[in-house]
Design an enzyme around this catalytic site. Sequence first.
Site, PDB file in Angstrom:
ATOM      1  N   ASP A 204       0.840  -1.200   0.000  1.00 51.92           N
ATOM      2  CA  ASP A 204       0.000   0.000   0.000  1.00 51.92           C
ATOM      3  C   ASP A 204       0.881   1.258   0.000  1.00 51.92           C
ATOM      4  OD1 ASP A 204      -2.790   1.031   0.382  1.00 51.92           O
ATOM      5  OD2 ASP A 204      -1.897   1.916   2.165  1.00 51.92           O
ATOM      6  N   GLU A 257       1.604  -0.461  -4.972  1.00 54.88           N
ATOM      7  CA  GLU A 257       0.677   0.620  -5.317  1.00 54.88           C
ATOM      8  C   GLU A 257       1.503   1.892  -5.306  1.00 54.88           C
ATOM      9  OE1 GLU A 257      -3.244   3.035  -3.841  1.00 54.88           O
ATOM     10  OE2 GLU A 257      -1.641   2.497  -2.481  1.00 54.88           O
TER      11      GLU A 257
HETATM   12  C1  BGC Z   1      -5.595   2.206  -0.391  1.00 54.36           C
HETATM   13  C2  BGC Z   1      -6.781   2.947   0.117  1.00 54.36           C
HETATM   14  C3  BGC Z   1      -6.427   3.490   1.484  1.00 54.36           C
HETATM   15  C4  BGC Z   1      -5.129   4.305   1.435  1.00 54.36           C
HETATM   16  C5  BGC Z   1      -4.572   4.530   2.799  1.00 54.36           C
HETATM   17  C6  BGC Z   1      -4.674   3.390  -0.582  1.00 54.36           C
HETATM   18  O1  BGC Z   1      -3.871   3.430  -1.523  1.00 54.36           O
HETATM   19  O2  BGC Z   1      -5.807   1.493  -1.572  1.00 54.36           O
HETATM   20  O3  BGC Z   1      -7.926   2.162   0.173  1.00 54.36           O
HETATM   21  O4  BGC Z   1      -7.447   4.305   1.923  1.00 54.36           O
HETATM   22  O5  BGC Z   1      -4.160   3.649   0.705  1.00 54.36           O
HETATM   23  O6  BGC Z   1      -4.047   3.343   3.317  1.00 54.36           O
END
Ligand code: BGC
Length: 553
Positions: A204, A257
């Site tokens: 993340d 991500e």
């Molecule tokens: C996740 C979100 C989340 C955020 C904070 C993002 O990139 O995919 O769902 O709210 O990170 O953790």
Amino acid sequence: MVTSSPWWGQSVIYQVYLRSFADGDGDGVGDLAGLRRRLHHLVDLGVDGLWLNPCYPSPQADHGYDIADYRDIDPAYGTLAEFDELLAEVHRHGLKLLLDIVPNHCSVEHAWFRAALRAGPGSRERGRFVFRPGRGPDASLPPNNWQSVFGGPAWTQVADGEWYLHLFSPEQPDFNWDDPEVLAEFDDVLRFWLNRGVDGFRVDVAHGLIKATGLPDWTGSHSYNPHMWNQAGVNAIHQRWRRVLAEYDRDLALVGEVWPPSSSELTRYAGPDRLGQVFYFDLLAQPWSAAAFRAAIERGLRAGGVAHRIAWTLGNHDVHRQVTRLGQPRSPEPVPTPDITLARLGLTPDVGLGQLRARAALLLLLSLPGAVYLYQGEELGLPEVLDLPDEHRQDPIWFRTGGAEKGRDGCRVPLPWTGDGPGLGFTDGGRPWLPQPAWFARYAVSRQREDPASTLSLYRTALPLRAKLFANTALRWGRADRGDVLAVVRDNGVTCMVNFGDDPYPIPAELGEIVLASHSDGPTERDRRLPGNAAAWLRTDSLQSVDMPSTLS
Ligand code: BGC
């Protein structure tokens, strides 16, 4: 051990947003028992594995992205023992399981953050987070002017007057990744789950861990604050994790991500000694246009360098569902930048058109070299729930913006499994944690399973075929004599042709037999016209007769 063609390089991975997938204990919230009961859905679809959104203990301020304990399962979702059983079953089916690891921030309920609050300014405990004194004569102003992703300042003041940084909600304090204890802790968390047998992690906000030295004010005019993201130091952290993964004698995935300001910067995240694979989000933002899709695909392939470094996707739990996005009236206007704000668009979609386009886009995505990530419910052609009653909204974006932005709940409504019954088969009696609109029944799995023309049937046919047709061969663009038609040609004689226009397009005989079409109206061998907003897969043994001017990879 990472091999030259890792299992994750060409895989199709299904994203399970656990609280909305299936409820096994009747409390209206999806859980591990429900997932286990419905696991055959993934097996029947023909995916290679699943990515499980965070299911660790959490006060659920951001539905699990605020983690209180990285080494357990939230009781609302089940137990560690149930997780182990699920993992074993996933593996028995020959599938892989990726966990979601959230290293940028934890929850205010995490033991370390509670200790930091107790220990006070200057303590070792505070050093694990980003605490600073305030500004102004009485320190009542935040340490800098950064804004959080979810709205409002990125700082919150605690009782003794210090402020802590949170790029997201105040319930999600950012870790200080310059602190050796934080580094060591995450090595250990990774090992904890790897020792249980998981096959890797989705990372993340992988580009957010390090902030600009000195935390300077952002004085630029655009909303992307470069001091908060994409700092040079983040790659060393990913390299460290790669070394942890290398302790294991199996091929493990790290898919990041990452939202850099330009997709060309993805390259420095995706190398084999670091994340290995990154999501490519540019396709989420493209208008329905052959030129826009082609340019975005080329950018993705260039950024990846090697095809398996890119994970293609058309949707996830943070953005409006693709049926709704692609159902916008054709417009030359570009869609705003593909960051989390995509969830904030106000749209007036044509759902039927969006469905046709989303089906065509799926065939295009599956024809590309690299991994493909599907988000639960897209296989049902679910549109975004745009009319969720406000009193049910739960997304912190909704609260932090005082209702100015609706947030992401509309793509998180629990799945319809049956056309009737409590929660449309999602739950055994409880009220689904977000209400399902009555029209959800039309999209139920049970209804679509029996219908060969359904979106579910298309997914179930396309996925196994993809593995056979599009295995690791080079990609070229075929030449079409109309600008709104795109042809991806693979070296083994397989073509994916997409008609972004509205008028039918005659498929050249040289492209061979029609293997699969996204549109139930054709083309057929008798009428080889590709309808508008549709795609087809074709196969020939004599590819040399096809005009293919450019080679990409
Ligand atoms: C996740 C979100 C989340 C955020 C904070 C993002 O990139 O995919 O769902 O709210 O990170 O953790």
